[in-house]
Design a protein around this motif. Structure first.
Motif, PDB file in Angstrom:
ATOM      1  N   VAL A  23     -71.872  -8.738  18.586  1.00 46.90           N
ATOM      2  CA  VAL A  23     -71.349  -7.494  18.036  1.00 46.90           C
ATOM      3  C   VAL A  23     -72.093  -7.152  16.752  1.00 46.90           C
ATOM      4  CG1 VAL A  23     -69.042  -7.670  19.037  1.00 46.90           C
ATOM      5  CG2 VAL A  23     -69.517  -8.787  16.854  1.00 46.90           C
ATOM      6  N   VAL A  24     -72.138  -5.864  16.441  1.00 46.16           N
ATOM      7  CA  VAL A  24     -72.797  -5.406  15.217  1.00 46.16           C
ATOM      8  C   VAL A  24     -71.831  -5.575  14.043  1.00 46.16           C
ATOM      9  CG1 VAL A  24     -73.824  -3.424  14.046  1.00 46.16           C
ATOM     10  CG2 VAL A  24     -74.170  -3.742  16.511  1.00 46.16           C
ATOM     11  N   LYS A  25     -72.324  -6.125  12.955  1.00 44.81           N
ATOM     12  CA  LYS A  25     -71.489  -6.328  11.772  1.00 44.81           C
ATOM     13  C   LYS A  25     -71.169  -4.987  11.116  1.00 44.81           C
ATOM     14  CE  LYS A  25     -71.533 -10.850  11.944  1.00 44.81           C
ATOM     15  NZ  LYS A  25     -70.327 -11.613  12.294  1.00 44.81           N
ATOM     16  N   GLN A  26     -69.925  -4.843  10.673  1.00 41.69           N
ATOM     17  CA  GLN A  26     -69.499  -3.644   9.964  1.00 41.69           C
ATOM     18  C   GLN A  26     -69.548  -3.911   8.456  1.00 41.69           C
ATOM     19  OE1 GLN A  26     -66.085  -1.497  11.466  1.00 41.69           O
ATOM     20  NE2 GLN A  26     -66.073  -2.714  13.343  1.00 41.69           N
ATOM     21  N   SER A  27     -70.268  -3.079   7.739  1.00 39.82           N
ATOM     22  CA  SER A  27     -70.505  -3.283   6.315  1.00 39.82           C
ATOM     23  C   SER A  27     -69.200  -3.263   5.522  1.00 39.82           C
ATOM     24  CB  SER A  27     -71.436  -2.187   5.790  1.00 39.82           C
ATOM     25  OG  SER A  27     -71.643  -2.325   4.404  1.00 39.82           O
ATOM     26  N   LYS A  28     -69.071  -4.240   4.618  1.00 39.77           N
ATOM     27  CA  LYS A  28     -67.939  -4.362   3.701  1.00 39.77           C
ATOM     28  C   LYS A  28     -66.589  -4.429   4.426  1.00 39.77           C
ATOM     29  CE  LYS A  28     -69.992  -2.274  -0.439  1.00 39.77           C
ATOM     30  NZ  LYS A  28     -69.718  -3.431  -1.324  1.00 39.77           N
ATOM     31  N   ARG A  29     -66.569  -5.086   5.559  1.00 40.20           N
ATOM     32  CA  ARG A  29     -65.319  -5.282   6.284  1.00 40.20           C
ATOM     33  C   ARG A  29     -65.089  -6.787   6.478  1.00 40.20           C
ATOM     34  NH1 ARG A  29     -63.811  -0.429   8.713  1.00 40.20           N
ATOM     35  NH2 ARG A  29     -61.730  -1.373   8.860  1.00 40.20           N
ATOM     36  N   TYR A  30     -63.838  -7.195   6.429  1.00 39.65           N
ATOM     37  CA  TYR A  30     -63.478  -8.599   6.563  1.00 39.65           C
ATOM     38  C   TYR A  30     -62.221  -8.728   7.417  1.00 39.65           C
ATOM     39  CZ  TYR A  30     -59.775  -7.586   3.203  1.00 39.65           C
ATOM     40  OH  TYR A  30     -58.670  -7.053   2.602  1.00 39.65           O
ATOM     41  N   ASN A  31     -62.018  -9.924   7.948  1.00 35.11           N
ATOM     42  CA  ASN A  31     -60.790 -10.252   8.672  1.00 35.11           C
ATOM     43  C   ASN A  31     -59.943 -11.204   7.827  1.00 35.11           C
ATOM     44  OD1 ASN A  31     -61.684  -8.946  11.122  1.00 35.11           O
ATOM     45  ND2 ASN A  31     -62.913 -10.775  11.554  1.00 35.11           N
ATOM     46  N   ILE A  32     -58.652 -11.143   8.048  1.00 36.01           N
ATOM     47  CA  ILE A  32     -57.732 -12.168   7.558  1.00 36.01           C
ATOM     48  C   ILE A  32     -57.322 -13.008   8.758  1.00 36.01           C
ATOM     49  CG2 ILE A  32     -55.407 -12.605   6.686  1.00 36.01           C
ATOM     50  CD1 ILE A  32     -55.740 -10.199   4.855  1.00 36.01           C
ATOM     51  N   LEU A  33     -57.505 -14.319   8.674  1.00 34.54           N
ATOM     52  CA  LEU A  33     -57.144 -15.235   9.748  1.00 34.54           C
ATOM     53  C   LEU A  33     -56.023 -16.159   9.271  1.00 34.54           C
ATOM     54  CD1 LEU A  33     -60.685 -16.401  10.988  1.00 34.54           C
ATOM     55  CD2 LEU A  33     -59.415 -14.349  11.654  1.00 34.54           C
ATOM     56  N   GLY A  34     -55.070 -16.407  10.158  1.00 38.09           N
ATOM     57  CA  GLY A  34     -54.007 -17.350   9.833  1.00 38.09           C
ATOM     58  C   GLY A  34     -52.738 -16.693   9.343  1.00 38.09           C
ATOM     59  N   SER A  36     -46.491  -9.343   2.685  1.00 43.05           N
ATOM     60  CA  SER A  36     -46.781  -9.094   1.272  1.00 43.05           C
ATOM     61  C   SER A  36     -48.070  -9.779   0.839  1.00 43.05           C
ATOM     62  CB  SER A  36     -45.613  -9.574   0.403  1.00 43.05           C
ATOM     63  OG  SER A  36     -44.490  -8.733   0.532  1.00 43.05           O
ATOM     64  N   ASP A  37     -48.280 -11.014   1.299  1.00 42.37           N
ATOM     65  CA  ASP A  37     -49.511 -11.722   0.945  1.00 42.37           C
ATOM     66  C   ASP A  37     -50.732 -11.021   1.535  1.00 42.37           C
ATOM     67  OD1 ASP A  37     -48.379 -13.719  -0.631  1.00 42.37           O
ATOM     68  OD2 ASP A  37     -48.012 -15.038   1.069  1.00 42.37           O
ATOM     69  N   ILE A  38     -50.599 -10.488   2.739  1.00 37.24           N
ATOM     70  CA  ILE A  38     -51.699  -9.738   3.356  1.00 37.24           C
ATOM     71  C   ILE A  38     -52.050  -8.524   2.501  1.00 37.24           C
ATOM     72  CG2 ILE A  38     -52.338  -8.299   5.339  1.00 37.24           C
ATOM     73  CD1 ILE A  38     -50.541 -10.232   7.025  1.00 37.24           C
ATOM     74  N   CYS A  39     -51.033  -7.775   2.098  1.00 34.07           N
ATOM     75  CA  CYS A  39     -51.260  -6.583   1.277  1.00 34.07           C
ATOM     76  C   CYS A  39     -51.912  -6.942  -0.058  1.00 34.07           C
ATOM     77  CB  CYS A  39     -49.947  -5.846   1.043  1.00 34.07           C
ATOM     78  SG  CYS A  39     -49.280  -5.030   2.519  1.00 34.07           S
ATOM     79  N   GLU A  40     -51.541  -8.094  -0.613  1.00 36.30           N
ATOM     80  CA  GLU A  40     -52.130  -8.518  -1.881  1.00 36.30           C
ATOM     81  C   GLU A  40     -53.610  -8.869  -1.717  1.00 36.30           C
ATOM     82  OE1 GLU A  40     -52.448  -9.767  -5.974  1.00 36.30           O
ATOM     83  OE2 GLU A  40     -51.366  -8.255  -4.814  1.00 36.30           O
ATOM     84  N   ILE A  41     -53.958  -9.557  -0.636  1.00 35.82           N
ATOM     85  CA  ILE A  41     -55.376  -9.863  -0.383  1.00 35.82           C
ATOM     86  C   ILE A  41     -56.166  -8.575  -0.221  1.00 35.82           C
ATOM     87  CG2 ILE A  41     -57.002 -10.928   1.233  1.00 35.82           C
ATOM     88  CD1 ILE A  41     -55.416 -12.942  -0.441  1.00 35.82           C
ATOM     89  N   GLU A  42     -55.591  -7.598   0.485  1.00 40.65           N
ATOM     90  CA  GLU A  42     -56.256  -6.300   0.644  1.00 40.65           C
ATOM     91  C   GLU A  42     -56.514  -5.660  -0.718  1.00 40.65           C
ATOM     92  OE1 GLU A  42     -55.198  -3.570   3.998  1.00 40.65           O
ATOM     93  OE2 GLU A  42     -53.415  -4.859   4.105  1.00 40.65           O
ATOM     94  N   SER A  43     -55.499  -5.676  -1.575  1.00 38.64           N
ATOM     95  CA  SER A  43     -55.640  -5.065  -2.897  1.00 38.64           C
ATOM     96  C   SER A  43     -56.716  -5.761  -3.731  1.00 38.64           C
ATOM     97  CB  SER A  43     -54.290  -5.123  -3.614  1.00 38.64           C
ATOM     98  OG  SER A  43     -54.395  -4.619  -4.935  1.00 38.64           O
TER      99      SER A  43
END
Length: 406
Positions: free
Chosen positions: A151-162, A172-179
Motif C-alpha cells: 500500500v502507498v503510505k499516507q503522509s503525516k498519518r498514523y495508526n493507534i494499535l491496542g 479519552s486516551d485515544i483523543c488525547e493521543i490525537e491531540s
C-alpha cells in the motif's frame, strides 16, 4: 482450588469477542449454549458496547454435544449471510464445543462457496488464559487476515494499535493521543485498531507512516506490520508530564521531525509546578504512598510517574497474568484471590488507583480513584478525561493535590 468471590478476570474468549464486536461490517457467531451468549452480551453492554446484530449464537443442547451434530451451526451461518450480508462472519467455539473438538475450520471451508461473507474460524475455549492473551491473539490474527502489505503510505498519518473497550477510558486516551500528535507534529489519526473499525480499515493499516502502541498486547501485531509493511512503531504509553515528553521525543526520533518547542516548555513547566507542590513544607503527607491495580501498561505507566515524584509504591498489582519482565519491574500478579483480599486489609492512608471492586474493599482512610475495569457504577461516556498525556497528567496533578492535603 482457589475460590473466586468477586469479579473474575475476563477470559481470552471474552477479549476476542469484545474485539470482534468492534468490526462494524462483520458479525460473530458463537457455537455454544444460549445462556453463555446472554451473559456475554450483558458484560459487553456494561462496557458500553451496544452493537445490535453483531453477536449471535446457534444454541446447542445435550444431543448436539453427545452426537457431535453441527447442523444448527451450518444453518446459522447460511442464515446470517442471507439476512445481513456481512463482509465477514467470525465463527467461534464456546468452552464446551472447543473441548469436544468441533471442527469449525472444516465447517467454514465446506460452506465458504455457498455464502458471500468471508468465513473465519476462531478457536478459543476461554479456559486457562485471560483477556490479555486473547487480545494478543486476535490483534495478530486480524492483521494477518486483512492487512494489505503493498500500500502507498499516507503522509503525516498514523495508526493507534491496542485500543480496547477492556481498558478504562480508552476513548479519552485515544483523543488525547490525537491531540498530542496534532499539536506536536501536525499528524492526524488514520485508523484506531481495534475500536470502531471495519475490515476495510484493518486492510489499510499498512498505509500509515507510524504506529502508536497503547498496550503491550498489540506489540506482536505491530512487529508483524513492521515486517510486512515497513511501518515503524512507538510503544510508550505516556503517563505524566515526563513520560509525555519522552513519548513525543520518541515519535520525533522515528519521523525525523522535532517536537514544537512551546509544547515541550509547557510540559516542563507543569512538571516543575507539580514537583514544587510536593516539596512544599506545608504538605501534610510527604512522601505519599500509592496503591495501583490495573492492566500491565496502566500500573507500569502510573508506577513510573509516581516513582519520579518519590511516592512510595505500596503495591503495583496487574489484573492479568504477566511475563517475567513485568514481574522484575515490581509488578505483582495474584493467582489466589484470598491473598489479594488479605493484602487490601493493610492499605490505609494511600492514594488508591484501581478498579471499583478493589476500591470498595479498601479502608475509608484512602483517597480512591477508578483507573481500570471492572467499573460497575457508571459507563464511561466522556472523551475528554484521559489518564494518558498532558491532560491526563493535569488530572493526576489534581488528585495528588487532594491526596497530600488530606
Amino acid at each position: 482450588m482457589a475460590l473466586i468471590r468477586n469479579f473474575p478476570v475476563p477470559s481470552d474468549r471474552m477479549a476476542i469477542i469484545s474485539t470482534l464486536l468492534n468490526i462494524e461490517d462483520a458479525v460473530v457467531l458463537e457455537y455454544g449454549p444460549e445462556g453463555t451468549t446472554h451473559f456475554s452480551m450483558n458484560f459487553f453492554n456494561k462496557l458500553g458496547q451496544d452493537y445490535p446484530n453483531r453477536l449471535f449464537t446457534t444454541g446447542v443442547d445435550d444431543s448436539d454435544i453427545v452426537m457431535g451434530s453441527t447442523e444448527n451451526l451450518e444453518r446459522g451461518i447460511l442464515e446470517l449471510d442471507a439476512l445481513y450480508s456481512p463482509k465477514a462472519i467470525f465463527v467461534l467455539t464456546s468452552s464446551v464445543t472447543s473441548i469436544i473438538g468441533t471442527d469449525i475450520a472444516g465447517i467454514c471451508d465446506s460452506l465458504q462457496s455457498k455464502v458471500q461473507s468471508r468465513l473465519i474460524p476462531v478457536n478459543s475455549s476461554g479456559l486457562g488464559a485471560d483477556y490479555s492473551a486473547g487480545l494478543r491473539k486476535i490483534y495478530l490474527q486480524l492483521a494477518k487476515l486483512f492487512v494489505q502489505p503493498a500500500v502507498v503510505k499516507q503522509s503525516k498519518r498514523y495508526n493507534i494499535l491496542g485500543a480496547s473497550p477492556l481498558h478504562y477510558r480508552a476513548e479519552s486516551d485515544i483523543c488525547e493521543i490525537e491531540s498530542l500528535l496534532r499539536e506536536a507534529f501536525g499528524y492526524e489519526l488514520l485508523h484506531c485498531f481495534a475500536m470502531n473499525t471495519t475490515t476495510e480499515t484493518i486492510a489499510e493499516l499498512g498505509s500509515a507512516e507510524l504506529n502508536i502502541i497503547l498496550a503491550a498486547e498489540a506489540l506482536p501485531c505491530a512487529e508483524y506490520l513492521q515486517s510486512v509493511t515497513g511501518t515503524p512503531y512507538v510503544y510508550l504509553p505516556p503517563y505524566g508530564y515526563s513520560q509525555t515528553t519522552e513519548f513525543l521525543n520518541s515519535v520525533a526520533a522515528v519521523i525525523g521531525q522535532p517536537v514544537k518547542e512551546a509544547m515541550l516548555q509547557r510540559l516542563a513547566e507543569k512538571n516543575r509546578s507539580l514537583k514544587m507542590l510536593l516539596n512544599s513544607p506545608l504538605l501534610s503527607r510527604t512522601p505519599g504512598t500509592v496503591f495501583l491495580k490495573g492492566d500491565y501498561d496502566t500500573v507500569k505507566g502510573l508506577g513510573d510517574f509516581f516513582k519520579e515524584l518519590r511516592f512510595n509504591i505500596a503495591h503495583s498489582v496487574c489484573m492479568h497474568k504477566i511475563t517475567g519482565a513485568a514481574a522484575e519491574a515490581g509488578i505483582e500478579y495474584f493467582k489466589e484471590e484470598k491473598e489479594y483480599l488479605q493484602l487490601l486489609k493493610d492499605i490505609r492512608h494511600c492514594l488508591v488507583m484501581a478498579d471499583e471492586d478493589t476500591i470498595a474493599k479498601t479502608d475509608a482512610t484512602n483517597l480512591k480513584i477508578c483507573v481500570s475495569h471492572p467499573c460497575f457504577s457508571h459507563r464511561t461516556i466522556a472523551k475528554h478525561l484521559p489518564f494518558m498525556g498532558e491532560r491526563g497528567a493535569d488530572m493526576l496533578f489534581e488528585y495528588i493535590q487532594e491526596y497530600v492535603n488530606m
